[in-house]
Design an enzyme around this catalytic site. Structure first.
Site: not given
Length: 975
Positions: A35, A62, A154
């Site tokens: 991310s 992401h 995540d």
């Protein structure tokens, strides 16, 4: 029993899905999630990665859904492997890098990438978890998961799936990550093979890939001979659990992963390591358990269970019936809670209120502890609908906690399903993804056990990759696709004579057939006797909880209890008849709080308009063995007054009668006041209850608002991560553009070419410093029309018109200009953008003076050569420095000088300096200074080898038209 809840196992899980056609080997696929700060980590990873590593890489960062990603272009600079933005149905190949596109969810099925449009809101997306779980399902032991820099959690559940499938999991060292949220979350979850800096990960992957390729070629039996059996024996000795009958491929893969953890390549060395460090045996034992599962795993299977199976099983269940479920190998409890949620929803839908008893068992005590706590990470939101999350879970700081009403339905226990007795009289048995890791012998032992545990027509549910084997006579299929079966019970069933193992010791005493027949008869007579005695001799009683709420009624209690006015209630105090409430309340309080019984307490109770003497008894009783639960037994019995009792005649004085009447009136008044106080107290209690309900409603609203704020916070966090990723990409792009701009500037300046960029209106965009040789330009002229700028040469004034023609016709223009004794090549071409759009013209000015001079010099030389070769007299051509440029054949013959020796040398050096003649020097110097030609200049000289000669010389100085290049032509007449 070892739990083998492998995450997302498909029916084809034991088959290889990706085969390199050259090597005919299965190659691992690496899923990498990141991310915020992931761009730098990606670049660092691939800079240290061998392009021929033999792995495939799928990147799931992401990304901003509304922004075109430049990650493919940026990463291509860091690796020689092809970097490709994934497309739907793209087949994954080794030594390639695939990147998820923006605003897409990605999965992998049969080695092909599947893209879809996200269905959840922006802030709740977990793309890394989603892909890694599908990777684990599709590739099983060939899956590798990597988590790099990022915020949030995540990827944690995704690594859990990969780890449970037998794959390896790597996490970036948090200290080296720009943002350590995702790496820290994965490490705390415990599903990590190694924690490494990004630069060291490719080496670890290479070592793992080499080990994989080598071990995949070794026969399983050979491995077993060389150490696996030894390891399993040590496990049985240390932990007491035998894994020898489990699938050897699964056991070996878990052993290899522990070997990779300790950088051990020889299985015999690991066997010795296990013996020296018994703690490693317990860790390996935990690895073999594979405590991995999820809520509503295989959604379609649970839809069949919800819509078709459970409604039929619960169709005729009354409030007194029990619905019994067993979930062996429950891992961390998600599957058991999923079934509890379905049953709760079913009871609400059908307005039923039967009792639910779900027994969930597993061999792993840590997993059972997690299941009992019922606390799961935030990421479970992708497995549950928002409605179920709201209704059955409570949002906490660290995740979601299962509500008490669902937790109370499930009882978790540590159990070995192979050795320990099963739970029996079951309506449903759910054993999913456990038997695929067991050998055939264990599977054949479990099926009869499961059949015995089920009621007639009870349901067995296994995973799509499992089945009932050869036991088709014990089960009939309900759903062949999702492997749901109904138990068949008849006298011919093997389990009618099935002996269930038990831990209760048995003796060798054998009963005779007469005793075997007599024992049931004795039990029946005892039961009949007990019921008759209870019916005719036991007092009317009620069984209540500690607050007096009636749970069970025995006998006729109508003389003592009656329904109270107002809202229906089963509280024994509220139902008590007049005259009993006070003493009953006190007796219940004494029994429940002080555990002090009230026995045979007589009181006057109003029944049918009169008063009856009743004996009241209240006792506390305990039920259960583990955590004994307390209840109250309240008994009522009439007190019979003998009929022959002689009533005592009371002779009282009038004053005494009056006093008795006053006391009776006072007592009646006190009773009435007491009744009023009781009613007021009850009203106050109702008000407090109502206020409590309102506060509870307000609390739920506040909790709902808090959940909305949490959702908004998650969405903002997700957007912030995506903005950080986009900002990193743009920053990298800006750095690249800055480098390109510097390169272009140095390129233009090093070429010494004047360039002027004009827009479609012939306004100056930019120019190079060499352009000032044609136009007097300064930096402030940018934005002005070129026609406003004065040129150095009048010939350049026509260039404006030529530029207009090029802009109109798109035909390039070229010409030569003579400016200040220099020759300039002018080219005018259309200015084309990268998308082939005409956006002005480009003027370039190239100095070609040297080229013109060279051409002119060559022209003069060619001319001189022609003249020399046509003259019969000896002839020689010199330049201004007296170097020989050319001689003719007559000169060679007359003076015995070869052309090769003469060309390029000074005339004075020819023939061993025989031409170093003072008179000739004087002639040539005079020619260069004072005149253009000299005729009949006589020179007398002795030439070695030729003799004395008298030479008449004619000299001419030649100058070309274009450039002042001086040549000297000498002709000789020999006398």
């Amino acid at each position: 029993m070892v739990n083998t809840k492998n995450q997302l196992v498909s029916p084809s899980s034991e088959k290889p899905t990706e085969v390199d056609q050259k090597s005919k080997r299965v190659f691992p696929i690496v899923g990498i999630g990141a991310s915020a700060g992931g761009l730098e980590a990606f670049e660092d990873f691939f800079r240290h990665c061998d392009p021929d590593i033999g792995l495939a890489f799928v990147l799931v960062p992401h990304l901003d859904p509304s922004h075109v990603s430049m990650l493919t272009e940026i990463l291509q600079r860091s690796t020689k492997m092809p970097v490709i933005e994934a497309q739907d149905q793209t087949k994954v190949e080794a030594n390639r890098v695939y990147i998820i596109p923006p605003n897409r969810e990605m999965a992998i099925i049969h080695g092909k990438l599947q893209l879809s449009v996200p269905t959840v809101s922006h802030g709740q997306r977990m793309p890394i978890d989603g892909f890694l779980r599908s990777l684990a399902e599709d590739q099983n032991e060939n899956a590798i998961g990597i988590i790099l820099s990022g915020t949030g959690s995540d990827g944690t559940l995704g690594l859990r799936a990969v780890y449970g499938a037998g794959g390896n999991c790597f996490v970036q060292e948090p200290a080296t990550a720009k943002y350590d949220g995702m790496p820290t979350s994965a490490i705390k979850a415990g599903y990590v093979t190694k924690v490494l800096p990004v630069a060291n990960m490719p080496e670890a992957l290479q070592a793992g890939a080499n080990s994989f390729n080598i071990l995949s070629e070794i026969n399983t039996e050979t491995k077993k001979t060389h150490g696996v059996s030894h390891i399993l024996m040590q496990l049985r000795t240390i932990t007491g659990h035998d894994f020898s009958l489990y699938k050897q491929s699964t056991v070996i893969r878990r052993i290899e992963r522990r070997m990779l953890k300790h950088d051990i390549t020889d299985i015999e060395i690991y066997a010795r390591y296990l013996k020296e460090f018994p703690a490693e045996a317990h860790i390996l034992f935990k690895e073999l358990l594979i405590n991995v599962t999820s809520f509503f795993r295989d959604t379609e299977a649970f839809l069949v269970l919800e819509n078709d199976v459970l409604p039929q099983l619960c169709l005729n269940k009354s409030d007194e019936d029990n619905f019994r479920v067993w979930v062996p190998g429950c891992a961390s409890g998600e599957e058991a809670y999923s079934i509890a949620i379905l049953l709760s929803e079913l009871m609400d839908k059908t307005q039923q209120n039967f009792k639910v008893q779900i027994y969930a068992s597993d061999l792993d005590d840590d997993a059972i502890a997690t299941a009992r706590a019922g606390l799961y990470p935030i990421n479970i939101s992708q497995d549950l609908t928002p409605e179920r999350l709201r209704r059955f879970f409570t949002k906490e700081i660290t995740g979601y906690k299962v509500k008490k009403e669902i937790r109370d339905m499930v009882v978790f226990a540590i159990q070995n399903v192979i050795k320990d007795p099963p739970f029996t009289k079951l309506d449903l048995l759910s054993c999913r993804n456990l038997m695929i890791y067991l050998g055939a012998e264990l599977q054949n032992r479990l099926m009869p056990t499961f059949h015995y545990a089920l009621k007639p027509n009870g349901v067995l549910m296994v995973s799509p990759s499992e089945g009932i084997g050869s036991f088709t006579s014990l089960f009939s299929p309900i759903s062949r696709k999702w492997k749901i079966y109904r138990a068949i019970h008849n006298l011919s069933s093997p389990t009618s004579r099935f002996n269930i193992p038990t831990k209760v010791p048995t003796t060798n005493d054998s009963k005779t057939p007469e005793k075997a027949i007599k024992q049931p008869m004795e039990n029946s007579l005892a039961e009949i006797s007990r019921r008759l005695l209870m019916q005719y001799f036991a007092p009317a009683s009620v069984f209540t909880d500690l607050k007096g709420n009636i749970l069970y009624v025995h006998g006729d209690t109508g003389k003592y209890l009656r329904p109270a006015q107002g809202q229906a209630s089963l509280n024994v105090i509220e139902m008590a008849r007049e005259g009993m409430e006070i003493q009953l309340r006190a007796a219940i309080h004494s029994a429940s709080i002080e555990n002090k019984p009230t026995l045979n307490h007589e009181m006057q109770v109003k029944t049918n308009g009169g008063f009856t003497t009743v004996s009241l008894s209240v006792r506390q009783v305990n039920y259960g063995s583990a955590d004994k639960q307390a209840f109250l037994l309240v008994s009522f019995q009439d007190v019979v007054t003998p009929s022959n009792q002689t009533k005592r005649k009371v002779s009282s004085k009038p004053e005494e009668l009056k006093r008795l009447e006053e006391l009776e009136n006072d007592l009646l008044y006190l009773k009435e006041n007491h009744q009023v106080l009781i009613e007021e107290q009850q009203a106050t209690n109702e008000e407090l209850k109502s206020a409590n309900e309102e506060l509870q409603s307000t609390n739920e609203e506040m909790q709902s608002s808090n959940e909305e704020l949490e959702t908004s916070k998650e969405e903002l966090q997700s957007i912030n991560e995506e903005l950080i990723t986009v900002n990193s990409e743009l920053q990298t792009k800006m750095d690249q553009l800055s480098e390109m701009q510097s390169d272009m500037k140095n390129l233009l300046e090093s070429t010494d070419i004047g360039i002027v960029f004009l827009d479609e209106h012939l306004m100056i965009r930019s120019f190079t410093r060499e352009a000032v040789r044609i136009y007097r330009l300064v930096p402030s002229d940018i934005g002005r029309p070129l026609s406003d700028i004065r040129s150095i040469s009048d010939q350049a004034d026509n260039l404006i018109e030529a530029a207009k023609n090029v802009l109109d016709s798109l035909i390039p223009f070229e010409t030569e200009l003579h400016v200040l004794n220099n020759w300039i090549l002018v080219r005018i071409q259309p200015y084309r953008t990268t998308d082939n759009f005409i956006n002005g013209v480009v003027l370039t000015f190239t100095d070609i003076t040297a080229r013109i001079k060279s051409a002119t010099t060559q022209e003069a030389l060619d001319l001189a050569e022609g003249i020399v070769n046509t003259v019969r007299e000896p002839l020689i051509v010199l330049d201004a420095k007296m170097n020989v440029i050319s001689i003719n054949t007559a000169f060679e013959t007359s003076f015995q000088v070869s052309r090769e020796d003469a060309i390029g040398r000074k005339i004075y050096q020819l023939g061993n300096f025989q031409w170093d003649i003072p008179a000739l020097r004087k002639l040539l110097e005079e020619l260069l200074i004072t005149s253009d030609s000299i005729d009949d200049y006589v020179v007398h000289h002795d030439f070695p080898g030729i003799g004395h000669k008298t030479i008449r010389i004619k000299a001419r100085r030649l100058v070309t038209k274009m450039i002042e290049t001086q040549l000297i032509l000498l002709s000789f007449e020999i006398n």
